[in-house]
Write an enzyme that holds these catalytic residues in place. Structure first.
Site, mmCIF file in Angstrom:
data_model
loop_
_atom_site.group_PDB
_atom_site.id
_atom_site.type_symbol
_atom_site.label_atom_id
_atom_site.label_comp_id
_atom_site.label_asym_id
_atom_site.label_seq_id
_atom_site.Cartn_x
_atom_site.Cartn_y
_atom_site.Cartn_z
ATOM 1 N N TYR A 1 0.658 -0.959 -0.318
ATOM 2 C CA TYR A 1 -0.170 -0.008 -0.366
ATOM 3 C C TYR A 1 0.600 1.548 0.128
ATOM 4 C CZ TYR A 1 -4.119 2.804 0.119
ATOM 5 O OH TYR A 1 -4.646 3.801 0.832
ATOM 6 N N SER A 2 0.609 1.799 -1.029
ATOM 7 C CA SER A 2 1.120 3.654 -0.970
ATOM 8 C C SER A 2 2.711 3.323 -0.818
ATOM 9 C CB SER A 2 1.208 4.559 0.442
ATOM 10 O OG SER A 2 1.493 5.973 0.180
ATOM 11 N N ALA A 3 3.765 3.433 -0.554
ATOM 12 C CA ALA A 3 5.230 3.783 -0.590
ATOM 13 C C ALA A 3 5.593 2.175 -0.786
ATOM 14 C CB ALA A 3 5.598 4.352 0.313
ATOM 15 N N GLN B 1 -1.237 -0.545 -4.908
ATOM 16 C CA GLN B 1 -2.135 0.455 -3.987
ATOM 17 C C GLN B 1 -2.300 1.101 -3.201
ATOM 18 O OE1 GLN B 1 -2.894 -2.848 0.108
ATOM 19 N NE2 GLN B 1 -5.113 -4.181 -1.773
ATOM 20 N N HIS C 1 -6.589 8.819 1.421
ATOM 21 C CA HIS C 1 -5.003 8.338 1.110
ATOM 22 C C HIS C 1 -5.176 7.115 2.772
ATOM 23 C CE1 HIS C 1 -1.605 6.695 -0.245
ATOM 24 N NE2 HIS C 1 -1.132 6.548 0.710
#
Length: 540
Positions: free
Chosen positions: A213-215, A243, A451
């Protein structure tokens, strides 16, 4: 209202024989109400030697052949959690530079004949913060069709994981002439550890999905890019889940990374006139806390990947743009599951938020991206250097630009490259506009599907109880299909073509959404990739 109390559980000892590596002791997590086994858990298993002392800013070192976790009579205690890489504002007692460890979650019950599928999941946090202990998959593994071993690695972050300079290049002692990207090298070693050892946990080493997820999604992409360049016998990845993040842009050159290194020396009052060896000696003698405390005092305060020509190739993004990368994914049948939330920007706008002037926004973007890319973004969004009527504030403008570069734009640019390479059939997309009541625990309700608000969805409550209605929405909308994807099964996604997206709309209803943002976001992608590919990248 959804409740926030999780199910009542108890833990019983669970020991695994890792053969030549010895024995480890974890937990079997059991429901107190039913007595059923929910899953098994091991925490804080080392996958590399400690990157401390003279090994700070060195490539991770694999465990030697003689390394043993424990004996049958005295198995290594892996009932806790992975250590946390030092990071700003963290007060956890788990913070430790010796953080190259992973957590392993295993479904209860009998595995398939070849072993459980494996989901190598990378935590997010801008590559600056976060930890492998976030996200509780107990409900995911016990109350849904998702049946795969989840490996969650910790890795070096921020200044410890992504500092790069000519001095470190000379000091690396590496025949590959690589510098920086140590957090990515950590993850690669963790992935290799998984490939070599997951069979001892009843996993299938030939069926690994990487994701995050994200980074974590950003890092997963770079792992795939590296993996695809290896000989087939050394490749580990079968599928990828990205994601709420994308490839971003071609990372900074070593020349630009050097500016950050020199600024760090200034903040720490280490003379730049010293010999390279002396600079590094002073830096390695500095406590991790002092290094972390220096970060907020820097203008270039975000430590990210560098184009080193080894882990991050100089032609990586040109390969994406012209379809070469997509051809490689197609040749290896690497399927992609990727998606976004509709209101990502609210969280992004508050991370190291800039001041309310144009120059502050530009300076803030330069902390993350190459200067040429920042210039291109400025010309695209603010051709006159003024806020205009599109945004309420410079902070909001920054949040939306940042969300574009990291997610909305780079995802679509990546997908466009896959399509050019003939890989349209590899793509499955989602979009989340719905917000769970439990998201109120992490962000204001008025931020909508921002986010991170969906993290609680992907872990089926993340240790908290869901209402029956929300459970059904999450299961049918997302989790059931994620389970099929990770298992390598075909699924009915409900869309046709890469411009159609499986959407969980604001009412919690699944529909098919035509990507109305596609062409506008590709204009931004064209602008920033052109600028990115024009930069003079130092050849290492």
């Amino acid at each position: 209202m959804a409740t926030i109390a999780g199910p009542a559980i108890q833990n019983l000892p669970y020991v695994r024989d890792l053969e030549y590596r010895g024995f480890v002791k974890g937990h079997t997590i059991i429901s107190k109400a039913s007595g059923d086994e929910l899953c098994h858990y091991f925490g804080g298993i080392p996958y590399a030697l400690p990157p401390v002392g003279v090994f700070r800013w060195k490539h991770p070192r694999p465990l030697p052949a003689c390394y043993r976790y424990g004996t049958r009579g005295d198995p290594a205690d892996c009932t806790g959690k992975a250590s946390i890489s030092p990071q700003p504002k963290s007060t956890s007692p788990l913070v430790d530079e010796d953080c190259l460890q992973c957590n392993v979650w295993i479904p209860a019950g009998k595995p398939p004949k070849l072993g459980w599928p494996v989901y190598f999941y990378i935590h997010g946090g801008f590559l600056q913060i976060g930890n492998a202990n976030s996200g509780n998959p107990t409900a995911l593994l016990s109350e849904s069709p998702f049946k795969a071993i989840i490996v969650k690695p910790a890795y070096r972050l921020n200044i410890l994981g992504f500092l790069a300079s000519e001095e470190l290049l000379a000091d690396s002692g590496s025949t590959t002439k690589s510098v920086g990207n140590l957090g990515f090298w950590d993850l690669r070693l963790a992935l290799e550890w998984t490939q070599k050892n997951i069979s001892y946990f009843k996993g299938d080493a030939s069926n690994i999905t990487i994701g995050g997820y994200s980074a974590g999604a950003h890092a997963a992409f770079y792992q795939l890019a590296y993996d695809l360049e290896l000989p087939p016998s050394k490749r580990a990845i079968r599928r990828i889940v990205m994601q709420s993040n994308g490839p971003g842009v071609q990372p900074k050159s070593l020349r630009e990374a050097q500016l950050q290194f020199d600024e760090l020396l200034t903040v720490l009052k280490i003379p730049k006139s010293l010999l390279a060896k002396e600079k590094l000696e002073r830096l390695r003698a500095t406590t991790a806390k002092s290094l972390i405390d220096a970060i907020p005092r820097m203008r270039l305060h975000q430590f990210r990947a560098v184009t080193d020509g080894v882990f991050v190739r100089h032609t990586l993004f040109s390969d994406i743009v012209d379809g070469t990368f997509g051809q490689k994914m197609l040749m290896n049948n690497i399927r992609l599951l990727t998606g976004e939330c509709s209101d990502e920007h609210h969280v992004y706008g508050r991370y190291y938020a800039p001041g309310e002037i144009f120059d502050s926004v530009i300076s803030r973007l330069e902390a993350d991206y190459p200067q040429r890319v920042v210039t291109a973004l400025s010309k695209h969004y603010f051709p006159e250097g003024k806020l205009g009527g599109k945004y309420k504030s410079w902070q909001e403008a920054f949040g939306k630009i940042y969300a574009d570069v990291q997610i909305h734009v780079s995802q679509r640019g990546f997908l466009d490259g896959l399509i050019k390479g003939g890989g349209a059939k590899l793509i499955q997309r989602y979009r989340i506009e719905w917000r769970s009541e439990l998201a109120d625990l992490t962000s204001p309700r008025q931020w909508g599907a921002t986010h991170g608000a969906d993290n609680i969805l992907w872990f089926l409550g993340d240790g908290h109880s869901l209402t029956n209605a929300e459970n059904e929405i999450i299961r049918s909308g997302l989790i059931d299909l994620l389970a099929q994807f990770v298992a390598g099964q075909e699924s009915s996604w409900g869309t046709r073509g890469p411009l159609q997206v499986r959407r969980l709309n604001t009412d919690g209803v699944v529909d098919s959404w035509f990507d109305e943002l596609w062409y506008d976001k590709l204009k931004v992608w064209d602008s920033i990739t052109k600028a990115s590919l024009e930069q003079k990248v130092s050849r290492l």
